[in-house]
Motif scaffolding. Sequence first.
Motif, PDB file in Angstrom:
ATOM      1  N   LEU A 143       0.836  -1.000  -0.101  1.00  0.00           N
ATOM      2  CA  LEU A 143       0.180  -0.146  -0.159  1.00  0.00           C
ATOM      3  C   LEU A 143       0.668   1.237  -0.060  1.00  0.00           C
ATOM      4  N   ALA A 144       1.998   1.233   0.611  1.00  0.00           N
ATOM      5  CA  ALA A 144       2.980   2.260   0.712  1.00  0.00           C
ATOM      6  C   ALA A 144       3.376   2.667  -0.761  1.00  0.00           C
ATOM      7  N   ASP A 145       3.586   1.612  -1.621  1.00  0.00           N
ATOM      8  CA  ASP A 145       4.139   1.877  -2.840  1.00  0.00           C
ATOM      9  C   ASP A 145       3.195   2.535  -3.848  1.00  0.00           C
ATOM     10  N   ILE A 146       1.775   2.290  -3.571  1.00  0.00           N
ATOM     11  CA  ILE A 146       0.823   2.683  -4.058  1.00  0.00           C
ATOM     12  C   ILE A 146       0.645   4.313  -3.909  1.00  0.00           C
ATOM     13  N   ALA A 147       0.953   4.685  -2.737  1.00  0.00           N
ATOM     14  CA  ALA A 147       0.631   5.980  -2.246  1.00  0.00           C
ATOM     15  C   ALA A 147       1.788   6.781  -2.800  1.00  0.00           C
ATOM     16  N   ASP A 148       3.217   6.264  -2.737  1.00  0.00           N
ATOM     17  CA  ASP A 148       4.416   6.723  -3.333  1.00  0.00           C
ATOM     18  C   ASP A 148       4.234   7.016  -4.809  1.00  0.00           C
ATOM     19  N   TYR A 149       3.502   6.057  -5.540  1.00  0.00           N
ATOM     20  CA  TYR A 149       3.457   6.386  -6.969  1.00  0.00           C
ATOM     21  C   TYR A 149       2.625   7.415  -7.069  1.00  0.00           C
ATOM     22  N   ILE A 150       1.225   7.423  -6.405  1.00  0.00           N
ATOM     23  CA  ILE A 150       0.238   8.662  -6.437  1.00  0.00           C
ATOM     24  C   ILE A 150       0.995  10.047  -6.381  1.00  0.00           C
ATOM     25  N   LYS A 193      -7.720  -0.860   7.192  1.00  0.00           N
ATOM     26  CA  LYS A 193      -8.330  -0.595   8.087  1.00  0.00           C
ATOM     27  C   LYS A 193      -9.685  -1.339   8.066  1.00  0.00           C
ATOM     28  N   ASP A 194      -9.487  -2.640   8.852  1.00  0.00           N
ATOM     29  CA  ASP A 194     -10.461  -3.565   9.060  1.00  0.00           C
ATOM     30  C   ASP A 194     -10.791  -4.094   7.721  1.00  0.00           C
ATOM     31  N   GLY A 195      -9.786  -4.390   6.831  1.00  0.00           N
ATOM     32  CA  GLY A 195     -10.103  -5.042   5.449  1.00  0.00           C
ATOM     33  C   GLY A 195     -10.604  -4.298   4.543  1.00  0.00           C
ATOM     34  N   GLN A 196     -10.517  -2.733   4.768  1.00  0.00           N
ATOM     35  CA  GLN A 196     -10.973  -1.821   3.820  1.00  0.00           C
ATOM     36  C   GLN A 196      -9.650  -0.941   3.501  1.00  0.00           C
ATOM     37  N   ILE A 197      -9.661  -0.250   2.506  1.00  0.00           N
ATOM     38  CA  ILE A 197      -8.597   0.852   2.121  1.00  0.00           C
ATOM     39  C   ILE A 197      -8.833   1.912   2.673  1.00  0.00           C
ATOM     40  N   GLN A 198      -8.152   2.591   3.638  1.00  0.00           N
ATOM     41  CA  GLN A 198      -8.360   3.856   4.268  1.00  0.00           C
ATOM     42  C   GLN A 198      -7.243   4.879   3.719  1.00  0.00           C
ATOM     43  N   LEU A 199      -7.633   5.904   2.952  1.00  0.00           N
ATOM     44  CA  LEU A 199      -6.698   6.898   2.350  1.00  0.00           C
ATOM     45  C   LEU A 199      -6.974   8.103   2.988  1.00  0.00           C
ATOM     46  N   HIS A 200      -5.683   8.887   3.248  1.00  0.00           N
ATOM     47  CA  HIS A 200      -5.574  10.062   3.959  1.00  0.00           C
ATOM     48  C   HIS A 200      -4.897  11.100   2.831  1.00  0.00           C
ATOM     49  N   GLY A 201      -5.304  12.494   2.681  1.00  0.00           N
ATOM     50  CA  GLY A 201      -4.573  13.193   1.861  1.00  0.00           C
ATOM     51  C   GLY A 201      -5.270  14.610   1.903  1.00  0.00           C
ATOM     52  N   GLY A 253     -13.099   2.766   1.562  1.00  0.00           N
ATOM     53  CA  GLY A 253     -13.715   1.886   0.721  1.00  0.00           C
ATOM     54  C   GLY A 253     -13.177   0.557   0.592  1.00  0.00           C
ATOM     55  N   ALA A 254     -13.894  -0.130  -0.425  1.00  0.00           N
ATOM     56  CA  ALA A 254     -13.412  -1.659  -0.560  1.00  0.00           C
ATOM     57  C   ALA A 254     -13.041  -1.995  -2.111  1.00  0.00           C
ATOM     58  N   LEU A 255     -12.207  -2.678  -2.379  1.00  0.00           N
ATOM     59  CA  LEU A 255     -11.841  -3.079  -3.698  1.00  0.00           C
ATOM     60  C   LEU A 255     -12.435  -4.478  -3.978  1.00  0.00           C
ATOM     61  N   THR A 313      -7.699  -9.009  -1.775  1.00  0.00           N
ATOM     62  CA  THR A 313      -7.693  -9.066  -0.386  1.00  0.00           C
ATOM     63  C   THR A 313      -6.561  -8.237   0.223  1.00  0.00           C
ATOM     64  N   LEU A 314      -6.945  -7.807   1.365  1.00  0.00           N
ATOM     65  CA  LEU A 314      -5.902  -6.799   2.106  1.00  0.00           C
ATOM     66  C   LEU A 314      -5.307  -7.907   3.399  1.00  0.00           C
ATOM     67  N   SER A 315      -4.054  -7.675   3.166  1.00  0.00           N
ATOM     68  CA  SER A 315      -3.373  -8.512   4.310  1.00  0.00           C
ATOM     69  C   SER A 315      -2.122  -7.724   4.855  1.00  0.00           C
ATOM     70  N   ASN A 316      -2.280  -7.182   6.287  1.00  0.00           N
ATOM     71  CA  ASN A 316      -1.582  -6.280   7.073  1.00  0.00           C
ATOM     72  C   ASN A 316      -1.505  -5.067   6.000  1.00  0.00           C
ATOM     73  N   ASP A 317      -0.223  -4.557   5.409  1.00  0.00           N
ATOM     74  CA  ASP A 317      -0.194  -3.526   4.778  1.00  0.00           C
ATOM     75  C   ASP A 317       0.074  -3.818   2.878  1.00  0.00           C
ATOM     76  N   ASP A 318      -0.229  -4.863   2.694  1.00  0.00           N
ATOM     77  CA  ASP A 318      -0.372  -5.538   1.368  1.00  0.00           C
ATOM     78  C   ASP A 318      -1.697  -5.627   0.666  1.00  0.00           C
TER      79      ASP A 318
END
Length: 376
Positions: free
Chosen positions: A127-134, A152-160, A174-176, A249-254
């Motif tokens: 997930l950190a790589d996705i943020a770095d790319y954006i 965040k509990d199996g969902q993607i939480q984005l701050h910006g 949200g959820a993918l 699926t989300l697993s830790n930060d992946d």
Amino acid sequence: MREKQKENSFFRIYLRMILRPPPRAVAWSLLAFVAFVVVFWLGRQSRAYILHADSAAPAGTLPAMDAHEPTRLYAHNLILRKGPHFRVYVRWIRGQLRSTRTGQNPSFDLPESFLLEIEKGFIHVKLADIADYINSGESGKPPLTGVSIENKDGQIQLHGTLHKLMPLPVQLQGALSPLPDGRLKFHLNKISVLKIPMKGLLSVFHVNAEDLVPKSGVAGVLVSDNDLYLDTQRFLPPPHIHGQISSVTLSNDDLKVVYGNANMDEEKLAQWHNFLRLVGGSLDFGKLTMRQADLTMIDASDDPWFDLDLTNYQAQLVYGTTRMTEKAGIEVYMPDLKNLPPEKSSAKGVTVEWLRNRTTSPPLDVAEKVATTKNP
């Protein structure tokens, strides 16, 4: 006298039919003439084709294969760097490497020249790589800056920070989910501004999903209501990846992505070496073109991952060990990117002066290989 008149009348009728044939007779004559010409022409063409085929190809030969057939792709435990800000962790994949340029070979020197078509496999992205790319701006000028992404509990939480009238700190959740066409759908469940639910500020700021994408658009991103549709083949940097996604699926930060009916038995996967294997088709790399490709790149170390950087792959080749197989294939044992020596000590080819003087010693790495061959 009557018989003579009869003969004359028949003769006149016959001449009239020849000189002025009825319309139906004219049509049938023309049709017969056209048919004769077509049959004659086809006969000459088929005879010429048979003569040409007999002279060009002896009996028992097969037509040549398409030079631009897709290349089969196999990989295990591979980190594929896609530019300076993005990495894909390939646990294992099976698929094809296809050219994106009509009539031209895929080239390792041009990541945009080929597409990885995955039939089945298992990859994951941090997930950190996705943020770095954006944040890098490679995908265009983003309306959000200072992006961070977490699980965040199996969902993607984005701050910006959203730049609309004024800088607004926002939080998206949200959820993918995968779509049948290979895209991903990101459904927004929650949008908050200044840590206040949007319902209270909607009339003031009018923030919605469309505000997350600039008016000029972003390649591979489509907005509809509270859904963002992501075409990763266009949105992410090359080399582009496409395939039928079974689950996300989300697993830790992946973010884990499964293609096809992939097996994720970690115990069995751990027994494989780290490698990338390409078979069939034609490939360009550096100054070389390999037809009916048989190229295997193998991790020279015992690390968990084989770090392959297409921007620096030639340096990895230079400092690797290459050998030719008995079937004219190439095997290269390559160091990871982090294990490359300093740039100033890069390997160089021999000079003309060296070739003129028999007493000069061969390069160190060549001398070591020769010594090993003489004294196994």
